[in-house]
Design an enzyme around this catalytic site. Structure first.
Site, short mmCIF file in Angstrom:
data_model
loop_
_atom_site.label_atom_id
_atom_site.label_comp_id
_atom_site.label_asym_id
_atom_site.label_seq_id
_atom_site.Cartn_x
_atom_site.Cartn_y
_atom_site.Cartn_z
N GLY A 125 -23.20 1.62 -19.18
CA GLY A 125 -23.33 0.78 -17.93
C GLY A 125 -23.42 -0.96 -18.34
CB SER A 220 -19.23 2.84 -22.03
OG SER A 220 -19.09 1.64 -21.10
CE1 TYR A 221 -23.94 -3.80 -23.49
CE2 TYR A 221 -26.04 -2.59 -23.37
CZ TYR A 221 -25.33 -3.56 -23.44
OH TYR A 221 -25.99 -4.86 -24.17
CG ASP A 407 -11.42 3.06 -21.63
OD1 ASP A 407 -11.34 2.78 -20.42
OD2 ASP A 407 -12.18 3.09 -22.33
CG HIS A 459 -14.62 4.49 -20.06
ND1 HIS A 459 -14.62 3.46 -20.97
CD2 HIS A 459 -16.08 4.21 -19.53
CE1 HIS A 459 -15.63 2.91 -21.39
NE2 HIS A 459 -16.50 3.46 -20.58
#
Length: 487
Positions: A125, A220-221, A407, A459
């Site tokens: 996020g 991701s984060y 992605d 992703h």
């Protein structure tokens, strides 16, 4: 930092009302690259990854855990299929009793838990849920059917080969909460500290896992979360007076690692995948300097705007995937672009929340896939975590980075540009790896780091290519390269 973080990865999870983050464009909703790169004046970071950690150990809170494991056991999830042959647990671990801060977890044991390693999964996020994304839409034991009332068994669940903890972190994400409102203004350092406190207490609650091999993975984060928590574990293992966490490896999917690699790699990915024209790409290359903290030129901003307009109405998480619409048919054992809507409905059902032991009075509204307030109030983030990753590669633990190649949010190109900055020597050259008699992707082994692509994955790799993701994950656990033949 409120620049790269908020405007690149977090604003894609902002919601105007208490609804799910997942929208017509996928998990994150839309692509804010233009806003991100137009705000270099906000690129103020706390580069704590480049500092030595304190040489003295700061004791963490360890609370009483007697009886809590039994209380956390899930009898059955509403709508779960028959024949579930593994144990499930969920509940809260207090990480700060004074502030009233507690993190929510869901734990899916393997069918033979005593023989399998322990793995922590973290979604990114920042501000997005590992329960709603990781567990319910990616690698967990179940997926939610259309309508949000029933579950179906995921044959490629990662708890087939490991015991998996899904942690909603930091406080404010999902069912995790704090009684102190200022805790919702947070960042990398505090998130890592709370996750470490969670683990130490969780291992007291589940003491049979104290000596088990422990690995971390996420996407991701989590490109920040995972290496930062790994560094903290390795540091505290040397000086702690309580449980030593037996960290053996980390794996990060489609991660955000380095702001310059992210910028250059994103636009190059757009161009090489025919999303923008030669002229727009040339304009960006000629007019934008993403290594500079100076404001972008008007020409740079103009070409960025053209790029983001040219891409059109697609799912940035998977540039070839369909969008969710009222005409989307139900999918079974395949990617469903509406799946996050189903899990949103399911996790906001009172009977489900009761079975999960969720304290819904601790959160201000319905459960959400992503909390935009958390991301928009993120107060520290380094421009790069590459020094941390390099530190981990020399620590003796296994480091894997993997990328779904469709992605565009944290693309395979951005990861390759980040890897180039590390300057690692190639040990096993690039090759095609296989699963189910097809090329699953490509892999290259560097000294103490393995990079793997997953063909046809976006992703959220396990959502789009579950069989290939499980093969990759099993290889990571075995510390073996993905198979290079059809068998």
């Amino acid at each position: 930092m409120k620049g790269a973080l908020v405007l690149y990865l977090t604003l894609i999870c902002l919601v105007a009302s208490a609804t799910q983050c997942y929208g017509e464009h996928g998990y994150y909703g839309y692509d804010p690259l233009a806003k991100f790169f137009k705000a270099p004046s906000l690129r103020k970071s706390v580069n704590h990854v480049n500092k030595e950690l304190d040489s003295e150990y700061s004791p963490v809170y360890i609370g009483p855990q007697d009886g809590l494991k039994a209380a956390d056991k899930i009898t059955a999830l509403p709508g779960e299929p028959k024949g579930v042959n593994f144990d499930q647990y969920s509940g809260y671990v207090t990480v700060d009793p004074k502030a009233g801060r507690a993190l929510f977890y869901y734990f899916a044991e393997s069918q033979n838990p005593s023989t399998k390693p322990l793995v922590l999964w973290l979604n990114g996020g920042p501000g997005c849920s590992s329960l709603g994304a990781g567990a319910m839409n990616e690698l967990g034991p179940f997926r939610v059917t259309k309508g949000g009332k029933m579950l179906w068994k995921n044959p490629y669940a990662w708890n087939n080969v490991a015991n998996i903890i899904f942690l909603e972190s930091p406080a404010g994400v999902g069912f995790s909460y704090s009684n102190t409102s200022s805790d919702y203004i947070t960042g990398d350092t505090k998130s890592a500290a709370d996750a470490y406190t969670f683990l130490v207490n969780w291992l007291e609650r589940f003491p049979e896992y104290k000596t088990r091999d422990f690995l971390m993975t996420g996407e991701s984060y989590a490109g920040h979360y995972v290496p930062q928590l790994a560094q903290l574990i390795l540091h505290n293992n040397k000086i702690t007076n309580h449980t030593v966490i037996n960290l053996k490896g980390v794996a990060i999917g489609n991660g955000y690692y380095d702001i310059e690699a992210q910028a250059n790699g994103s636009y190059d990915y757009y161009w090489t995948h025919a999303l923008i024209s030669d002229e727009i790409h040339h304009g960006i290359v000629s007019n934008c300097n993403f290594s500079s903290a100076d404001p972008p030129t008007e020409a740079c901003q103009a070409y960025q705007s053209q790029a983001n307009s040219a891409i059109g109405n697609i799912d940035n998480d998977n540039i070839y995937a369909p969008l969710c619409s009222s005409n989307t048919p139900p999918w079974i054992n395949a990617y469903d672009p509406c799946s996050f809507n189903y899990s949103y409905t399911y996790l906001n059902t009172p009977a489900v929340q009761k079975s999960l032991h969720a304290n819904t009075t601790g959160i201000p509204g319905p459960w959400e896939t992503c909390n935009g307030y958390i991301g928009s109030n993120w107060d520290d983030e380094p421009d790069t975590v590459l020094p941390l990753i390099k530190e981990l590669t020399s620590s003796g633990i296994s480091v894997w980075l993997y990328s779904g190649d469709t992605d565009s949010v944290c693309s395979v190109t951005t990861t390759r540009y980040a890897l180039n900055k590390l300057g690692l020597s190639v040990k096993t050259p690039w090759y095609a790896w296989y699963t189910q008699d097809e090329v699953g992707g490509y892999a290259v082994e560097y000294e103490n780091l393995t990079f793997v692509t997953v063909r046809g994955a976006g992703h959220l790799v396990p959502s789009y290519q579950p069989a290939r993701a499980l093969t990759l994950f099993a290889s990571f656990l075995d510390r073996k390269l993905p198979p290079s033949n059809h068998s």
